[in-house]
Design a protein around this motif. Structure first.
Motif, short mmCIF file in Angstrom:
data_model
loop_
_atom_site.label_atom_id
_atom_site.label_comp_id
_atom_site.label_asym_id
_atom_site.label_seq_id
_atom_site.Cartn_x
_atom_site.Cartn_y
_atom_site.Cartn_z
N ALA A 322 0.83 -1.21 0.00
CA ALA A 322 0.00 0.00 0.00
C ALA A 322 0.86 1.26 0.00
O ALA A 322 0.54 2.24 -0.67
N ILE A 323 1.97 1.24 0.75
CA ILE A 323 2.87 2.39 0.77
C ILE A 323 3.46 2.64 -0.61
O ILE A 323 3.51 3.77 -1.10
N LEU A 324 3.88 1.57 -1.28
CA LEU A 324 4.44 1.70 -2.63
C LEU A 324 3.39 2.18 -3.62
O LEU A 324 3.67 3.03 -4.48
N LEU A 325 2.17 1.65 -3.50
CA LEU A 325 1.11 2.03 -4.43
C LEU A 325 0.73 3.49 -4.26
O LEU A 325 0.54 4.22 -5.24
N GLU A 326 0.64 3.94 -3.01
CA GLU A 326 0.31 5.35 -2.76
C GLU A 326 1.41 6.27 -3.28
O GLU A 326 1.13 7.32 -3.86
N ALA A 327 2.66 5.86 -3.09
CA ALA A 327 3.78 6.67 -3.59
C ALA A 327 3.73 6.78 -5.11
O ALA A 327 3.97 7.85 -5.68
N GLY A 328 3.42 5.66 -5.78
CA GLY A 328 3.31 5.69 -7.23
C GLY A 328 2.19 6.57 -7.71
O GLY A 328 2.34 7.34 -8.68
N LEU A 329 1.04 6.50 -7.04
CA LEU A 329 -0.10 7.34 -7.43
C LEU A 329 0.22 8.82 -7.21
O LEU A 329 -0.10 9.67 -8.06
#
Length: 396
Positions: A322-329
């Motif tokens: 989730a942390i990686l996905l939020e950073a990508g978004l």
């Protein structure tokens, strides 16, 4: 000595320990996992304390000081605080979430200066100048205006020097808007840990519900829910988050939280379904059916507690994802919106300056923060997986 008893006391080998004891011992003996847990606890404390631990604990940690843009690490500046009129103060802080993420409403404007001197009942300042700031003119301020009260010139000078004139060190420099990079990195833990927590809670609730129903009931309902899992599983996570964000027709913190959470439940559902298929034929489940226990109680009170270990492990994995996905978004401009200090947004701001002297550290620092936090959750997840495995040797 007889039968493993010495002086009426049982031997060490005869002492019975609950399974949780061995899980804790294996986890405590796993140094990488404990290092990851320590870093997560440190980030959690920083996120909870927020503005209490920031080097720049003013609202300007999240706003602009244009004259100080792109200053290198270790830079020092003299800051003059100018009180804002009541009408100019923001009302955004009335929202508790906005206050927690962005800080309290600003009560003053911060202006960097190169020097100052007191003359009578006035303060004269020389503007700060750097390579990117427009030329400004020397300023004169009345001491009564700065101090907000009347008094003798000596008293007002002392009051202004103590409250309105401050020295500040920017240990990691400033970004392109003149904001303290270290303060924004520390504030960014709130976004990353917050979105991870909400995403994990949503994924656990949805995944456990759908997986438990599919695995326990079986039949056509299992086939239908398994087909739904397969369809969601086949869609790239970032594409699904973009679709959910467009469907909700909004951008912001809560949209990102919910969108990321709705994409991560399939992992949980598949694990719960598999565990449920193996547990539903056990003797204790058959005994519950014979006693007339309702299916909902059998699932909630007797089956799901037996999956605690796998669910904890997958929750840590989802936290990191989730942390990686939020950073990508946020990097793409589809997640948390400015001026919130999202690490992904900070990487994007630094990326736009690559090729300049400041671009390297403005990109590297938030990227390193993301990597360390994700690595910590992965190390903790690996440690928990080994801790719940009874085949893992326990050092004496």
């Amino acid at each position: 000595m007889a039968g493993g008893v010495i002086s009426g006391q049982p031997s060490a080998a005869a002492i019975a320990r609950p399974p949780g004891y061995y899980v804790r011992q294996r986890l405590l003996q796993n140094r990488p996992a404990m290092a990851g847990l320590g870093f997560i606890v440190l980030c959690t404390l920083i996120a909870v304390l927020g503005y209490w631990v920031l080097p720049d604990n003013s609202p300007n940690a999240n706003n602009s000081l244009v004259q100080l843009q792109k200053e290198p690490p270790g830079f020092q500046a003299t800051i003059l605080r100018l009180p804002l009129p009541e009408a100019a103060r923001s009302s955004a802080a009335d929202n508790p979430l906005t206050t927690w993420l962005h800080g309290r409403a600003p009560r003053y404007q911060e202006v960097p200066i190169s020097s100052y001197r007191f003359v009578g009942d006035s303060l004269f300042t020389e503007p700060y100048r750097n390579h990117s700031a427009l030329a400004d003119q020397p300023r004169r301020y009345a001491l009564t205006t700065l101090a907000g009260r009347a008094g003798s010139a000596a008293e007002l000078r002392q009051a202004v020097e103590q409250a309105q004139l401050i020295k500040r060190t920017y240990w990691l420099g400033t970004d392109k808007a003149g904001r303290d990079e270290l303060s924004r990195l520390l504030l960014g833990t709130r976004i990353s840990l917050g979105i991870g927590l909400v995403a994990v809670l949503i994924s656990l609730v949805l995944g456990m519900t759908i997986g438990a129903v599919a695995g326990y009931v079986g039949g056509w309902l299992d086939s239908l829910l398994l087909g739904l899992m397969t369809v969601v599983w086949s869609i790239p996570g970032i594409m699904l988050v973009i679709a959910i964000s467009l469907a909700l027709d909004s951008k912001g913190v809560w949209t990102s939280f919910v969108a990321v959470g709705l994409t991560m439940w399939v992992d949980v559902a598949r694990v719960v379904r598999g565990q449920m298929l193996s547990l539903r034929e056990k003797t204790f489940v058959e005994a519950g059916r014979v006693l007339g226990l309702p299916q909902s109680r059998l699932i909630a009170r007797h089956l799901l507690p037996n999956m605690t270990g796998p669910l904890i492990v997958i929750a840590t994995s989802n936290f990191a994802a989730a942390i990686l996905l939020e950073a990508g978004l946020s990097f793409l401009g589809l997640g948390v919106q400015p001026p919130a200090p999202s690490w992904g947004l900070m990487v994007n701001e630094g990326f736009q300056l690559l090729g300049t002297e400041a671009g390297l550290w403005l990109t590297l620092l938030p990227g390193l923060a993301i990597s360390l936090l994700v690595l910590s959750f992965n190390l903790l997840g690996n440690g928990l997986r080994d801790a719940y495995d009874p085949k893992t040797p326990l050092n004496s």
